[in-house]
Motif scaffolding. Structure first.
Motif, PDB file in Angstrom:
ATOM      1  N   VAL A   1     -30.451 -39.802 -71.109  1.00 10.50           N
ATOM      2  CA  VAL A   1     -28.782 -38.774 -71.438  1.00 10.50           C
ATOM      3  C   VAL A   1     -28.919 -37.331 -71.903  1.00 10.50           C
ATOM      4  CG1 VAL A   1     -27.150 -39.042 -73.630  1.00 10.50           C
ATOM      5  CG2 VAL A   1     -28.946 -41.449 -72.230  1.00 10.50           C
ATOM      6  N   LEU A   2     -28.119 -36.478 -71.074  1.00  5.48           N
ATOM      7  CA  LEU A   2     -27.358 -35.362 -71.450  1.00  5.48           C
ATOM      8  C   LEU A   2     -25.797 -35.239 -72.211  1.00  5.48           C
ATOM      9  CD1 LEU A   2     -28.481 -33.739 -68.064  1.00  5.48           C
ATOM     10  CD2 LEU A   2     -29.935 -33.952 -70.198  1.00  5.48           C
TER      11      LEU A   2
ATOM     12  N   CYS B   1     -23.922 -37.384 -69.320  1.00  3.40           N
ATOM     13  CA  CYS B   1     -23.728 -38.215 -68.776  1.00  3.40           C
ATOM     14  C   CYS B   1     -25.740 -39.202 -68.624  1.00  3.40           C
ATOM     15  CB  CYS B   1     -23.570 -37.114 -67.407  1.00  3.40           C
ATOM     16  SG  CYS B   1     -24.457 -35.930 -67.996  1.00  3.40           S
ATOM     17  N   LEU B   2     -26.349 -39.306 -67.561  1.00  2.00           N
ATOM     18  CA  LEU B   2     -27.254 -40.590 -67.427  1.00  2.00           C
ATOM     19  C   LEU B   2     -27.681 -39.535 -66.315  1.00  2.00           C
ATOM     20  CD1 LEU B   2     -25.035 -41.949 -69.307  1.00  2.00           C
ATOM     21  CD2 LEU B   2     -26.756 -43.523 -69.498  1.00  2.00           C
TER      22      LEU B   2
ATOM     23  N   ALA C   1     -29.023 -31.892 -61.747  1.00  2.00           N
ATOM     24  CA  ALA C   1     -30.041 -31.740 -60.952  1.00  2.00           C
ATOM     25  C   ALA C   1     -29.924 -32.826 -59.397  1.00  2.00           C
ATOM     26  CB  ALA C   1     -31.108 -33.023 -61.653  1.00  2.00           C
ATOM     27  N   GLY C   2     -28.661 -31.987 -59.084  1.00  2.00           N
ATOM     28  CA  GLY C   2     -28.720 -31.624 -57.528  1.00  2.00           C
ATOM     29  C   GLY C   2     -27.675 -33.535 -57.198  1.00  2.00           C
ATOM     30  N   LEU C   3     -27.813 -34.522 -58.144  1.00  2.00           N
ATOM     31  CA  LEU C   3     -27.286 -35.432 -58.306  1.00  2.00           C
ATOM     32  C   LEU C   3     -26.085 -35.460 -58.656  1.00  2.00           C
ATOM     33  CD1 LEU C   3     -30.315 -37.287 -60.374  1.00  2.00           C
ATOM     34  CD2 LEU C   3     -29.741 -37.588 -57.771  1.00  2.00           C
ATOM     35  N   SER C   4     -25.210 -36.709 -57.848  1.00  2.00           N
ATOM     36  CA  SER C   4     -23.103 -36.909 -58.809  1.00  2.00           C
ATOM     37  C   SER C   4     -23.590 -37.758 -60.042  1.00  2.00           C
ATOM     38  CB  SER C   4     -22.421 -37.184 -57.625  1.00  2.00           C
ATOM     39  OG  SER C   4     -21.411 -37.102 -58.428  1.00  2.00           O
ATOM     40  N   THR C   5     -23.669 -37.454 -61.220  1.00  2.00           N
ATOM     41  CA  THR C   5     -23.284 -38.675 -62.227  1.00  2.00           C
ATOM     42  C   THR C   5     -22.105 -38.926 -63.088  1.00  2.00           C
ATOM     43  OG1 THR C   5     -24.710 -39.934 -64.242  1.00  2.00           O
ATOM     44  CG2 THR C   5     -24.568 -37.236 -63.269  1.00  2.00           C
TER      45      THR C   5
END
Length: 184
Positions: free
Chosen positions: A148-149, A138-139, A105-109
């Motif tokens: 949480v995916l 990942c969160l 979603a465009g975020l580094s996690t």
């Protein structure tokens, strides 16, 4: 006779309509927070527990992609830190392994890996260490909540073409938040 033929044709039409691709009904909090493309031809299951929400896609009884919404008042896991300390994220009491970063979603996690026991066998026979399934997760922050995916396989390596992992990567690419996350 005409009435009977009409009734039979209506039954056939209803049966054909029931065999079409499943329509995903609104899944409460998950659909309010995110957009995603479910893997084609995987079954779909939705559950809620209090304020928490789970949507599971299954390719088989051994391969799953899940979205779980937690956080806030009444949640089983109020914060991401609470989740990471819980049995849901651990491997038999050990913290999850940090694998590196992934963009969702465009975020580094951070991407994590944990294991869970499968095929425990006969409880009356002394056993060796249990075989472990593999879960990658990942969160993703989503307002006051987090998602949480995860991707899990009961028998890692049982998919030589990596079709399930390819579906997981495609799912992560399709995932987006409806609103930009607020700074914490």
């Amino acid at each position: 006779m005409k009435t009977m033929l009409f009734a039979v044709s209506l039954s056939l039409a209803a049966a054909l309509a029931a065999q079409e691709a499943p329509v995903i009904a609104p899944t409460l909090e998950i659909d309010r927070l995110a957009r995603y493309e479910p893997p084609a031809d995987w079954s779909i299951e939705h559950r809620s527990q209090g304020t928490d929400d789970l949507l599971r896609f299954e390719e088989s009884s051994e391969t799953r992609i899940q979205m779980r919404v937690f956080g806030g008042k009444g949640s089983v896991h109020a914060t991401p830190a609470d989740f990471l300390k819980s049995p849901a994220a651990s491997t038999m009491g050990r913290p999850p392994k940090k694998l590196g970063a992934v963009t969702v979603a465009g975020l580094s996690t951070r991407l994590y890996e944990s294991g869970y026991p499968v095929g425990l066998g006969d409880p009356h026979v002394k056993a060796r260490a249990p075989k472990l399934g593999r879960e990658l997760f990942c969160l993703v922050p989503a307002g006051k909540r987090f998602i949480v995916l995860s991707f899990s396989q009961d028998r890692p390596g049982s998919d030589p073409e990596n079709a399930a992992e390819i579906a997981w990567v495609a799912f992560l690419r399709s995932f987006s938040l409806r609103e930009k996350p607020r700074a914490r």
